[in-house]
Structures are given as C-alpha cells and as structure tokens.
Scaffold this active site. Structure first.
Site, PDB file in Angstrom:
ATOM      1  N   HIS A  79      46.050  48.469   2.593  1.00 31.47           N
ATOM      2  CA  HIS A  79      44.823  48.618   1.802  1.00 31.47           C
ATOM      3  C   HIS A  79      43.997  49.791   2.327  1.00 31.47           C
ATOM      4  CE1 HIS A  79      44.402  44.472  -0.348  1.00 31.47           C
ATOM      5  NE2 HIS A  79      45.627  44.961  -0.435  1.00 31.47           N
ATOM      6  N   TYR A 207      34.191  41.694  -1.714  1.00 27.40           N
ATOM      7  CA  TYR A 207      33.149  40.932  -1.015  1.00 27.40           C
ATOM      8  C   TYR A 207      31.931  40.922  -1.939  1.00 27.40           C
ATOM      9  CZ  TYR A 207      35.717  41.422   3.441  1.00 27.40           C
ATOM     10  OH  TYR A 207      36.661  41.351   4.445  1.00 27.40           O
ATOM     11  N   PRO A 299      34.055  35.011   9.685  1.00 28.72           N
ATOM     12  CA  PRO A 299      35.191  35.775   9.138  1.00 28.72           C
ATOM     13  C   PRO A 299      34.789  36.909   8.180  1.00 28.72           C
ATOM     14  CG  PRO A 299      35.165  33.520   8.298  1.00 28.72           C
ATOM     15  CD  PRO A 299      34.088  33.609   9.296  1.00 28.72           C
ATOM     16  N   LYS A 303      37.498  39.932  11.691  1.00 31.84           N
ATOM     17  CA  LYS A 303      37.660  40.383  13.073  1.00 31.84           C
ATOM     18  C   LYS A 303      38.306  39.358  14.010  1.00 31.84           C
ATOM     19  CE  LYS A 303      36.251  44.387  12.364  1.00 31.84           C
ATOM     20  NZ  LYS A 303      37.478  45.034  11.914  1.00 31.84           N
ATOM     21  N   TYR A 391      35.295  48.320   9.951  1.00 30.94           N
ATOM     22  CA  TYR A 391      36.198  47.394   9.258  1.00 30.94           C
ATOM     23  C   TYR A 391      37.651  47.668   9.647  1.00 30.94           C
ATOM     24  CZ  TYR A 391      37.856  44.234   5.613  1.00 30.94           C
ATOM     25  OH  TYR A 391      38.456  43.178   4.946  1.00 30.94           O
TER      26      TYR A 391
HETATM   27  P1  FAS Z   1      43.874  29.669  17.904  1.00 40.96           P
HETATM   28  O1  FAS Z   1      42.766  28.656  17.811  1.00 40.96           O
HETATM   29  O2  FAS Z   1      44.511  30.177  16.676  1.00 40.96           O
HETATM   30  O3  FAS Z   1      45.073  29.066  18.788  1.00 40.96           O
HETATM   31  C1  FAS Z   1      44.802  28.297  19.963  1.00 40.96           C
HETATM   32  C2  FAS Z   1      45.966  27.349  20.166  1.00 40.96           C
HETATM   33  O4  FAS Z   1      45.743  26.615  21.371  1.00 40.96           O
HETATM   34  C3  FAS Z   1      46.078  26.326  19.043  1.00 40.96           C
HETATM   35  O5  FAS Z   1      47.384  26.308  18.531  1.00 40.96           O
HETATM   36  C4  FAS Z   1      45.716  24.996  19.710  1.00 40.96           C
HETATM   37  O6  FAS Z   1      46.460  23.923  19.189  1.00 40.96           O
HETATM   38  C5  FAS Z   1      46.083  25.266  21.158  1.00 40.96           C
HETATM   39  N1  FAS Z   1      45.316  24.457  22.127  1.00 40.96           N
HETATM   40  C6  FAS Z   1      44.006  24.149  22.087  1.00 40.96           C
HETATM   41  N2  FAS Z   1      43.679  23.404  23.186  1.00 40.96           N
HETATM   42  C7  FAS Z   1      44.815  23.260  23.917  1.00 40.96           C
HETATM   43  C8  FAS Z   1      45.136  22.601  25.124  1.00 40.96           C
HETATM   44  N3  FAS Z   1      44.198  21.948  25.811  1.00 40.96           N
HETATM   45  N4  FAS Z   1      46.411  22.638  25.572  1.00 40.96           N
HETATM   46  C9  FAS Z   1      47.367  23.321  24.879  1.00 40.96           C
HETATM   47  N5  FAS Z   1      47.130  23.963  23.717  1.00 40.96           N
HETATM   48  C10 FAS Z   1      45.864  23.924  23.249  1.00 40.96           C
HETATM   49  N6  FAS Z   1      39.933  35.210  11.452  1.00 40.96           N
HETATM   50  C11 FAS Z   1      39.979  36.256  10.617  1.00 40.96           C
HETATM   51  O7  FAS Z   1      40.087  37.404  11.077  1.00 40.96           O
HETATM   52  N7  FAS Z   1      39.890  36.066   9.239  1.00 40.96           N
HETATM   53  C12 FAS Z   1      39.784  34.804   8.701  1.00 40.96           C
HETATM   54  O8  FAS Z   1      39.711  34.637   7.489  1.00 40.96           O
HETATM   55  C13 FAS Z   1      39.743  33.673   9.538  1.00 40.96           C
HETATM   56  N8  FAS Z   1      39.662  32.398   9.026  1.00 40.96           N
HETATM   57  C14 FAS Z   1      39.580  31.341   9.905  1.00 40.96           C
HETATM   58  C15 FAS Z   1      39.479  30.000   9.430  1.00 40.96           C
HETATM   59  C16 FAS Z   1      39.388  28.922  10.331  1.00 40.96           C
HETATM   60  C17 FAS Z   1      39.267  27.494   9.805  1.00 40.96           C
HETATM   61  C18 FAS Z   1      39.399  29.164  11.710  1.00 40.96           C
HETATM   62  C19 FAS Z   1      39.260  28.012  12.700  1.00 40.96           C
HETATM   63  C20 FAS Z   1      39.516  30.467  12.193  1.00 40.96           C
HETATM   64  C21 FAS Z   1      39.626  31.561  11.298  1.00 40.96           C
HETATM   65  N9  FAS Z   1      39.767  32.878  11.746  1.00 40.96           N
HETATM   66  C22 FAS Z   1      39.823  33.944  10.925  1.00 40.96           C
HETATM   67  C23 FAS Z   1      39.843  33.159  13.133  1.00 40.96           C
HETATM   68  C24 FAS Z   1      41.258  32.895  13.563  1.00 40.96           C
HETATM   69  O9  FAS Z   1      42.152  33.648  12.811  1.00 40.96           O
HETATM   70  C25 FAS Z   1      41.322  33.158  15.044  1.00 40.96           C
HETATM   71  O10 FAS Z   1      40.682  34.367  15.380  1.00 40.96           O
HETATM   72  C26 FAS Z   1      42.730  33.184  15.572  1.00 40.96           C
HETATM   73  O11 FAS Z   1      43.346  31.980  15.218  1.00 40.96           O
HETATM   74  C27 FAS Z   1      42.635  33.376  17.083  1.00 40.96           C
HETATM   75  O12 FAS Z   1      43.854  33.058  17.619  1.00 40.96           O
HETATM   76  P2  FAS Z   1      43.934  32.320  19.033  1.00 40.96           P
HETATM   77  O13 FAS Z   1      43.013  32.975  19.988  1.00 40.96           O
HETATM   78  O14 FAS Z   1      45.384  32.204  19.337  1.00 40.96           O
HETATM   79  O15 FAS Z   1      43.302  30.862  18.785  1.00 40.96           O
HETATM   80  C1  PHB Z   2      41.468  36.249   4.169  1.00 38.66           C
HETATM   81  O1  PHB Z   2      42.270  36.818   3.410  1.00 38.66           O
HETATM   82  O2  PHB Z   2      41.651  35.075   4.573  1.00 38.66           O
HETATM   83  C2  PHB Z   2      40.247  36.998   4.624  1.00 38.66           C
HETATM   84  C3  PHB Z   2      40.151  38.352   4.399  1.00 38.66           C
HETATM   85  C4  PHB Z   2      39.016  39.029   4.821  1.00 38.66           C
HETATM   86  C5  PHB Z   2      38.003  38.345   5.463  1.00 38.66           C
HETATM   87  C6  PHB Z   2      38.101  36.982   5.708  1.00 38.66           C
HETATM   88  C7  PHB Z   2      39.237  36.295   5.284  1.00 38.66           C
HETATM   89  O3  PHB Z   2      36.879  39.014   5.877  1.00 38.66           O
END
Ligand code: FAS
Ligand code: PHB
Length: 396
Positions: A79, A207, A299, A303, A391
């Site tokens: 993109h 957005y 989100p 980032k 971005y």
């Molecule tokens: P994660 O939370 O993904 O992974 C951590 C892992 O550790 C998990 O699998 C968990 O099960 C495990 N864990 C936890 N405690 C533990 C323990 N005590 N022992 C062993 N394992 C354990 N980011 C974006 O950029 N765009 C988005 O649209 C976006 N949407 C999101 C929506 C939601 C609902 C959430 C919660 C986050 C979103 N994020 C988004 C952010 C997300 O993408 C995170 O930045 C990304 O998952 C970060 O990855 P990790 O640091 O690996 O953490």
């Molecule tokens: C998504 O595709 O899930 C998405 C993209 C951009 C954002 C947040 C979420 O800023």
C-alpha cells in the site's frame, strides 16, 4: 531438550509464543543461538487470534531476514497510501510521494503461522500449554525459569530470559515495583472489529472521523475485509448483529464507499479496549521485555505489532553481539534504544487516536481543535509528510 532437571542450559529462554517470541527465536537460532519458547496457550488458540494487519517496511525487512518473508511477499498487499475521511468526505495521504516508502497489508495471524512453520522446520523447541511460569534470579548471572508442563514441575536454567509474554504476562511483573515505572492512558471507548469474506470497499485503508464516532476500513486479502467501529467501553458484540454493524459503518464512511461496500456475514466479531501503556525499563539484569510485555498502543496508528518487531531487532542484535563478539554494549543500551522508538510510536498512536475519535467528555472547543487539525492535514504538504513518515515507520 531434557527439562526434568536443569542438566541442560539453554542460552535464551523465551516466554511467549506470539509474534515477538517466535520472531526472536527464529532470528537467534539462525544466528546459532539456542532458544526454548514457553507458551501458555495451545498453538490453535494463538493462531485463532485476529490482531494486526499493517506491517511497516522495517518489519517486512526483518521477516525476510528471518527467512519467513516468502508468503508475505507473495500474498501481502503493498500500500502506497491511506485515506482519511472527515464527515463522509475523504482525502489521501500519499506515502510514496512524501517518503518514497510503503506499508504491507498482511495479517498477524498469517505472519504467526509462517513463524511457527519456520520454527518447526528448524526443529525449534516450543512448549505449549505451560502454566505457573516463574522467573527466578533474573538479576543474577544464572537466571532460571520454573513452570508446569504436562502435569509436571519443570525448570530450565539459561543465560538470558526474554519476556515476550504480552500485556498480561509474567515478564514485566518480575521487574521489582520499585525499579519499574509505568505510564498509562486508558481511552473511554473500544474498537468493535468485524471480519467478513467480502472484497474490501477500497484499494487502501480508510480512517474515518465522524460525529457518530471513528470507523476504519481495512482488509486481509482481496476476498477478506476487516472493519472497525468505535464503540463505548461497556458495549458488547451482542448489541451488534451484522445488519446493525453494516448500517452504522455506512453512516460513518465516505458516501461513495457507503454506496459501493459489499456486505456479508461476519466470520469474527470482537471488541478490543484501547490504551497507551509503557513500562520502563525494558531490561532488568538478564531479563529483557519485548513487544506488548513492555508497551501497548491504541491500534489507530497500526504500531503494536511493528513496535514488537523493532524491539526484537534490537534484542537480537544485542544477544548476537554478546555471544559472537563477546561485547555487551548492545545489551547495556537495549532498553534505552528500544524505548526511544517506542515513545515516538506512542506519541503518533495517541495523536491519531485523539484526532479521529469522538471523546464522550469532549468540549465544543476540543471538537473545533480536531476539525482544525484535520483541515490543516488536508491542506498542508508538511503535515501530510509528517503523518506519512510516522505511519510507514520511523527508522530503527
Ligand atoms: P502477544 O500478546 O501477541 O503474545 C504474547 C504471548 O505470550 C501470547 O501468545 C500469550 O498466550 C503468551 N503468554 C502470556 N503470558 C504467558 C505466560 N505467563 N507464560 C507463557 N506464555 C504466556 N496491533 C496492530 O498493529 N494493529 C491492530 O489492529 C491490532 N489489533 C489488536 C487487537 C487486540 C484485541 C489486541 C489484544 C492487540 C492488537 N494489536 C494490534 C496489537 C498486537 O498485534 C500486538 O502488538 C502483538 O500481538 C504483539 O505481539 P507480542 O508482543 O508477541 O504479544
Ligand atoms: C487491521 O487491519 O486490523 C488494522 C489496520 C490498521 C490499523 C489498525 C488495524 O491502524
């Protein structure tokens, strides 16, 4: 690996099998550094999460460096810009024109799947469904991690521990409260996300800022769309049957998009709360925090996952220097280096959230400030260039 007794030390013990833990393990193992991953959930559960969708160019490069870029390069969408819409009228921010850079649309679920496949192909050690994980002696020269797995108490001794265990993990909590400083802002709304097997309404993300609330039109591939609506914190998915979701989305996005959108049955619907959060420092002795374990962003700036990638890059470089060059400058500067980039992304995510959402307690003056900033953004090359460079991702 025999974990019945600590007869065998692994070099880097990684807690968390999400994107941070998997990517760090993959990069370290390709550099000849041994790792073990402990993951609380099953692999199916981890792969069932619907999370991020946009990758910065730095993240794309790092995934290629880790040897997991092939499917992303084949299936990911390049993109060159995004649309911002104000009260149903849109304008484009051209990343390519302002920065020469682009982003890649490729779902976190697919990226995580690619990383699991790569770890399996290298015979990686990933223990799933572990619990009662405890980090011991992190501030000594010989940290240990105890945990239960398959009904048995186990313990692994290691050189370093990487807390890649997300916001609710044990890593950050292991840093003593009198050492740790936390910064937080909880937003008075959440994002209701919907995934539908329908063609995206637009070639690029939209957005939308509207009196009724924020909306985002995104995608995963040409036949899978991802949409979000700002909803009150106490809202529930039960209040949003598909037809109600689609009607509300059409109210908030540009008129031409509302008239052309293809709707369909949702295959996933969930509400995520929004917060800005940073824990300092990201290192304590031989324990290092990566990704959501150390910081959370709303989100709006796409980032979260990308900050996890830059943390992993800095820690990978630091540990490689320790083992291969017998130098510890990278380890000693990891926290400051990672936080410098984290805080800039926190600022950008906070500013995009403040700009595009309706805040319940917003005054008329606040609303005028939002409108003035959006008009400035629409008409200023400098303002658009600034948004574009943030971005696509500031340099590592
Ligand atoms: P994660 O939370 O993904 O992974 C951590 C892992 O550790 C998990 O699998 C968990 O099960 C495990 N864990 C936890 N405690 C533990 C323990 N005590 N022992 C062993 N394992 C354990 N980011 C974006 O950029 N765009 C988005 O649209 C976006 N949407 C999101 C929506 C939601 C609902 C959430 C919660 C986050 C979103 N994020 C988004 C952010 C997300 O993408 C995170 O930045 C990304 O998952 C970060 O990855 P990790 O640091 O690996 O953490
Ligand atoms: C998504 O595709 O899930 C998405 C993209 C951009 C954002 C947040 C979420 O800023």
């Amino acid at each position: 690996m025999n974990t019945d007794k600590p007869s065998r030390r692994t070099q880097v013990l990684i807690i968390g099998g999400g994107p941070s833990g998997l990517l760090l393990s993959q990069l370290l193992e390709r550099s000849g550094i041994e790792t073990v991953i402990l993951e609380r959930r099953s692999r199916e559960y981890v792969l069932g999460r619907i999370r991020a969708g946009v990758l910065e160019s730095g993240t794309v490069e790092l995934l290629r460096e880790a040897g997991v870029g092939e499917r992303m390069d084949r299936e990911g969408l390049v993109h060159e810009g995004i649309y911002l819409a104000v009260s149903n009228r849109g304008f484009r921010i051209d990343f390519k024109h302002h920065t020469g850079g682009t982003v890649r649309v490729y779902g976190q679920t697919e990226l995580t799947r690619d990383l699991y496949r790569a770890r399996d192909a290298m015979g990686g050690t990933i223990l799933h469904e572990v619990d009662q994980v405890r980090i011991e002696d992190a501030d000594s020269g010989s940290p240990r991690v105890s945990f239960r797995h398959e009904g048995r108490e186990r313990r692994v001794e290691c050189d370093f521990v990487a807390g890649c265990d997300g916001f609710h993990g044990v890593g950050r909590q292991t840093i003593p409260a009198d050492v740790r400083r936390e910064f937080e802002r909880v937003y008075p709304f959440g994002w209701l996300g919907l995934l539908s097997p329908t063609p995206p309404v637009s070639e690029e993300l939209i957005y939308a800022s509207h009196e009724r609330g924020f909306a985002l039109c995104s995608m995963r591939n040409p036949n899978l769309s991802r949409y979000y609506l700002q909803v009150p914190l106490d809202d529930a998915t039960e209040n949003w049957p598909d037809a109600v979701f689609w009607d509300e989305l059409k109210c908030r996005i540009p008129r031409d998009a509302a008239e052309s959108i293809v709707t369909g049955a949702s295959i996933e619907k969930s509400i995520a709360p929004l917060r800005s959060f940073v824990a300092e420092p990201m290192r304590w002795g031989r324990l290092f925090l990566c990704g959501d374990a150390a910081h959370i962003v709303p989100p709006t700036g796409a980032k979260g996952l990308n900050l996890a990638a830059s943390d992993v890059y800095y820690l990978w470089q630091a540990l490689k220097q320790h083992y291969l060059d017998r130098e510890d400058e990278g380890i000693d500067t990891y926290s400051a280096r990672a936080l410098a980039r984290v805080w800039k992304a926190e600022r950008f995510s906070w500013s995009m959230t403040r700009l595009l959402h309706r805040f319940p307690d917003q005054s008329d003056f606040d609303r005028r400030m939002q409108q003035a900033e959006l008009e400035y953004l629409e008409t200023s090359v400098a303002a658009q260039a600034s948004l574009a460079e943030n971005y696509i991702g500031l340099p590592y």
